[in-house]
Design a protein around this motif. Structure first.
Motif, PDB file in Angstrom:
ATOM      1  N   ILE A 133       0.779  -1.202  -0.009  1.00  0.00           N
ATOM      2  CA  ILE A 133       0.162   0.095   0.012  1.00  0.00           C
ATOM      3  C   ILE A 133       0.768   1.329   0.085  1.00  0.00           C
ATOM      4  CG2 ILE A 133      -1.625   1.195   1.176  1.00  0.00           C
ATOM      5  CD1 ILE A 133      -2.778  -1.622   2.207  1.00  0.00           C
ATOM      6  N   ALA A 134       2.015   1.153   0.506  1.00  0.00           N
ATOM      7  CA  ALA A 134       2.847   2.263   0.528  1.00  0.00           C
ATOM      8  C   ALA A 134       3.328   2.355  -0.734  1.00  0.00           C
ATOM      9  CB  ALA A 134       4.085   2.371   1.434  1.00  0.00           C
ATOM     10  N   GLY A 135       3.512   1.643  -1.702  1.00  0.00           N
ATOM     11  CA  GLY A 135       3.685   1.500  -3.117  1.00  0.00           C
ATOM     12  C   GLY A 135       2.815   1.953  -3.743  1.00  0.00           C
ATOM     13  N   VAL A 136       1.572   2.027  -3.423  1.00  0.00           N
ATOM     14  CA  VAL A 136       0.424   2.600  -4.013  1.00  0.00           C
ATOM     15  C   VAL A 136       0.357   4.157  -3.737  1.00  0.00           C
ATOM     16  CG1 VAL A 136      -2.057   2.809  -4.271  1.00  0.00           C
ATOM     17  CG2 VAL A 136      -1.027   0.825  -4.246  1.00  0.00           C
ATOM     18  N   MET A 137       0.750   4.450  -2.620  1.00  0.00           N
ATOM     19  CA  MET A 137       0.711   5.892  -2.151  1.00  0.00           C
ATOM     20  C   MET A 137       1.922   6.621  -3.010  1.00  0.00           C
ATOM     21  SD  MET A 137       0.252   4.842   1.882  1.00  0.00           S
ATOM     22  CE  MET A 137       0.484   6.657   2.517  1.00  0.00           C
ATOM     23  N   GLY A 138       3.256   5.993  -2.972  1.00  0.00           N
ATOM     24  CA  GLY A 138       4.228   6.605  -4.003  1.00  0.00           C
ATOM     25  C   GLY A 138       3.975   6.749  -5.412  1.00  0.00           C
ATOM     26  N   GLY A 139       2.969   5.826  -5.993  1.00  0.00           N
ATOM     27  CA  GLY A 139       2.590   6.187  -7.304  1.00  0.00           C
ATOM     28  C   GLY A 139       1.734   7.251  -7.240  1.00  0.00           C
ATOM     29  N   TYR A 140       0.709   7.141  -6.109  1.00  0.00           N
ATOM     30  CA  TYR A 140      -0.270   8.493  -6.141  1.00  0.00           C
ATOM     31  C   TYR A 140       0.543   9.694  -6.095  1.00  0.00           C
ATOM     32  CZ  TYR A 140      -4.770  10.470  -4.664  1.00  0.00           C
ATOM     33  OH  TYR A 140      -6.092  11.092  -4.657  1.00  0.00           O
ATOM     34  N   ILE A 164      -6.220  18.790   2.339  1.00  0.00           N
ATOM     35  CA  ILE A 164      -4.861  19.267   2.232  1.00  0.00           C
ATOM     36  C   ILE A 164      -4.650  18.708   0.839  1.00  0.00           C
ATOM     37  CG2 ILE A 164      -4.375  19.715   4.455  1.00  0.00           C
ATOM     38  CD1 ILE A 164      -2.577  17.187   4.336  1.00  0.00           C
ATOM     39  N   PRO A 165      -3.444  19.304  -0.005  1.00  0.00           N
ATOM     40  CA  PRO A 165      -2.965  18.603  -1.081  1.00  0.00           C
ATOM     41  C   PRO A 165      -2.301  17.242  -0.755  1.00  0.00           C
ATOM     42  CG  PRO A 165      -2.392  20.816  -1.088  1.00  0.00           C
ATOM     43  CD  PRO A 165      -2.953  20.678   0.388  1.00  0.00           C
ATOM     44  N   ALA A 166      -2.502  16.134  -1.619  1.00  0.00           N
ATOM     45  CA  ALA A 166      -2.222  14.869  -1.145  1.00  0.00           C
ATOM     46  C   ALA A 166      -0.599  15.072  -1.091  1.00  0.00           C
ATOM     47  CB  ALA A 166      -2.353  13.910  -2.548  1.00  0.00           C
ATOM     48  N   VAL A 171       4.127  13.252   1.490  1.00  0.00           N
ATOM     49  CA  VAL A 171       5.721  13.473   1.862  1.00  0.00           C
ATOM     50  C   VAL A 171       5.702  13.402   3.421  1.00  0.00           C
ATOM     51  CG1 VAL A 171       7.493  15.171   1.886  1.00  0.00           C
ATOM     52  CG2 VAL A 171       6.096  14.600  -0.028  1.00  0.00           C
ATOM     53  N   LEU A 172       4.925  13.977   4.379  1.00  0.00           N
ATOM     54  CA  LEU A 172       5.057  13.814   5.637  1.00  0.00           C
ATOM     55  C   LEU A 172       5.023  12.270   6.027  1.00  0.00           C
ATOM     56  CD1 LEU A 172       4.964  15.228   8.221  1.00  0.00           C
ATOM     57  CD2 LEU A 172       2.616  15.439   8.347  1.00  0.00           C
ATOM     58  N   TRP A 173       4.091  11.649   5.697  1.00  0.00           N
ATOM     59  CA  TRP A 173       4.034  10.376   6.041  1.00  0.00           C
ATOM     60  C   TRP A 173       5.288   9.516   5.808  1.00  0.00           C
ATOM     61  CZ3 TRP A 173       4.736   5.484   3.402  1.00  0.00           C
ATOM     62  CH2 TRP A 173       4.304   4.512   4.191  1.00  0.00           C
ATOM     63  N   PHE A 174       5.849   9.594   4.361  1.00  0.00           N
ATOM     64  CA  PHE A 174       7.097   9.159   4.193  1.00  0.00           C
ATOM     65  C   PHE A 174       8.295   9.629   5.107  1.00  0.00           C
ATOM     66  CE2 PHE A 174      11.403   9.347   1.642  1.00  0.00           C
ATOM     67  CZ  PHE A 174      11.352   7.963   1.683  1.00  0.00           C
ATOM     68  N   ILE A 201       9.159   4.085  -2.358  1.00  0.00           N
ATOM     69  CA  ILE A 201      10.285   4.311  -3.173  1.00  0.00           C
ATOM     70  C   ILE A 201      10.004   3.592  -4.395  1.00  0.00           C
ATOM     71  CG2 ILE A 201      12.755   4.251  -3.686  1.00  0.00           C
ATOM     72  CD1 ILE A 201      13.048   5.188  -0.738  1.00  0.00           C
ATOM     73  N   ALA A 202       9.757   2.279  -4.041  1.00  0.00           N
ATOM     74  CA  ALA A 202       9.329   1.157  -5.115  1.00  0.00           C
ATOM     75  C   ALA A 202       8.175   1.752  -6.226  1.00  0.00           C
ATOM     76  CB  ALA A 202       9.217  -0.346  -4.802  1.00  0.00           C
ATOM     77  N   GLY A 203       7.318   2.229  -5.351  1.00  0.00           N
ATOM     78  CA  GLY A 203       5.909   2.671  -6.093  1.00  0.00           C
ATOM     79  C   GLY A 203       6.245   4.057  -6.968  1.00  0.00           C
ATOM     80  N   ILE A 204       7.081   4.722  -6.418  1.00  0.00           N
ATOM     81  CA  ILE A 204       7.504   6.049  -7.323  1.00  0.00           C
ATOM     82  C   ILE A 204       8.364   5.512  -8.683  1.00  0.00           C
ATOM     83  CG2 ILE A 204       8.813   8.095  -7.553  1.00  0.00           C
ATOM     84  CD1 ILE A 204       8.136   8.822  -4.400  1.00  0.00           C
ATOM     85  N   VAL A 205       9.272   4.574  -8.191  1.00  0.00           N
ATOM     86  CA  VAL A 205      10.196   4.132  -9.457  1.00  0.00           C
ATOM     87  C   VAL A 205       9.293   3.380 -10.247  1.00  0.00           C
ATOM     88  CG1 VAL A 205      12.169   2.654  -9.887  1.00  0.00           C
ATOM     89  CG2 VAL A 205      12.405   4.094  -7.834  1.00  0.00           C
ATOM     90  N   LEU A 206       8.474   2.538 -10.011  1.00  0.00           N
ATOM     91  CA  LEU A 206       7.751   1.683 -10.932  1.00  0.00           C
ATOM     92  C   LEU A 206       6.672   2.487 -11.820  1.00  0.00           C
ATOM     93  CD1 LEU A 206       7.302  -1.752  -8.900  1.00  0.00           C
ATOM     94  CD2 LEU A 206       8.899  -1.115 -10.876  1.00  0.00           C
TER      95      LEU A 206
END
Length: 244
Positions: A133-140, A164-166, A171-174, A201-206
């Motif tokens: 789910i953290a990966g999903v959040m990174g993609g979001y 608030i903006p996502a 970013v705060l959560w990470f 991080i994997a979510g952002i990269v993928l």
């Protein structure tokens, strides 16, 4: 502070998100009775949870997958499913159903591997969908940084819901996961901070190839950083203060 909803419903039915929600809840219900029997529960977690020491010894690689569908309690399950419900549908809508499922599983596996690397000799079982789910959040974050998310803020004696903006929330959560990882002992158990950070991080990269295929910064310019659907409107965006 935690999110309770976003303002951006999916443009199509998020079948995979629904499937993942049902699978996680159904699997948890199938063994929830074992919480009254610690011996049986430990046997279940030993068989299906990810144990870093076992994996680094060359055994139990399949548990990197099975552990993604186990949870340590009702609150653990509820928190993860809430985050998946809020962020999963829009990412699935942009990626497509099957690519989103592959993405979800891949980020979960990446999160599990980073956790094993952070504590290779830990005998503590690790469970939970939070790495995926953290990966999903990174993609979001990469796709929809300016999407509005309603946050419930609890400050001792009053509660407040506000949008608030996502990107601020994510970013705060990470940052909290990264700081938590620096200050924790992975061998001692508790929250798997590095799994969360690794999944994110994997979510952002993928997601990066998809974002570039959509035009990169031009995609943000076209959508203003929001999912490409009309925003939902809510009659109330806050709840009153609760005084002492």
């Amino acid at each position: 502070m935690f999110p309770i909803r976003d303002h951006n419903p999916s443009g199509r039915t998020p079948y995979v998100t629904y499937l993942l929600l049902v699978a996680n809840i159904a699997i948890f219900l199938s063994y929830v009775g074992l919480f009254q029997d610690p011996r049986a529960l430990n046997a279940l977690f030993f068989e299906y949870a990810a144990i870093p020491a076992r994996i680094t010894s060359g055994d139990g690689f399949r548990t990197l997958f099975s552990s993604m569908f186990l949870h340590g309690g009702w609150l653990h399950l509820a928190g993860n499913m809430l985050f998946l419900w809020i962020f999963g549908d829009n990412v699935e809508d942009e990626m497509g159903h099957i690519p989103f499922l592959v993405f979800y599983l891949a980020t979960g596996l990446a999160a599990g591997l980073l956790h094993v690397m952070s504590a290779p000799y830990s005998p503590v079982p690790t469970v939970g969908a939070s790495g995926a789910i953290a990966g999903v959040m990174g993609g979001y974050l990469l796709l929809f940084p300016r999407a509005r998310v309603d946050i419930l803020l609890i400050l001792i004696i009053f509660f407040r819901i506000f949008p608030i903006p996502a990107w601020i929330m994510l970013v705060l959560w990470f940052a909290l996961q990264f700081i938590g990882g620096l200050g924790s002992d992975p061998d001692a158990g508790g929250v798997a901070y590095w799994a969360h950070a690794g999944g994110f991080i994997a979510g952002i990269v993928l997601t990066l190839p998809l974002w570039l295929a959509r035009g990169g910064p031009q995609f943000w310019n076209r959508t203003q950083g929001h999912p490409p659907h009309p925003e939902a409107t809510y009659s109330r965006s806050r709840i009153p203060k609760v005084h002492r």
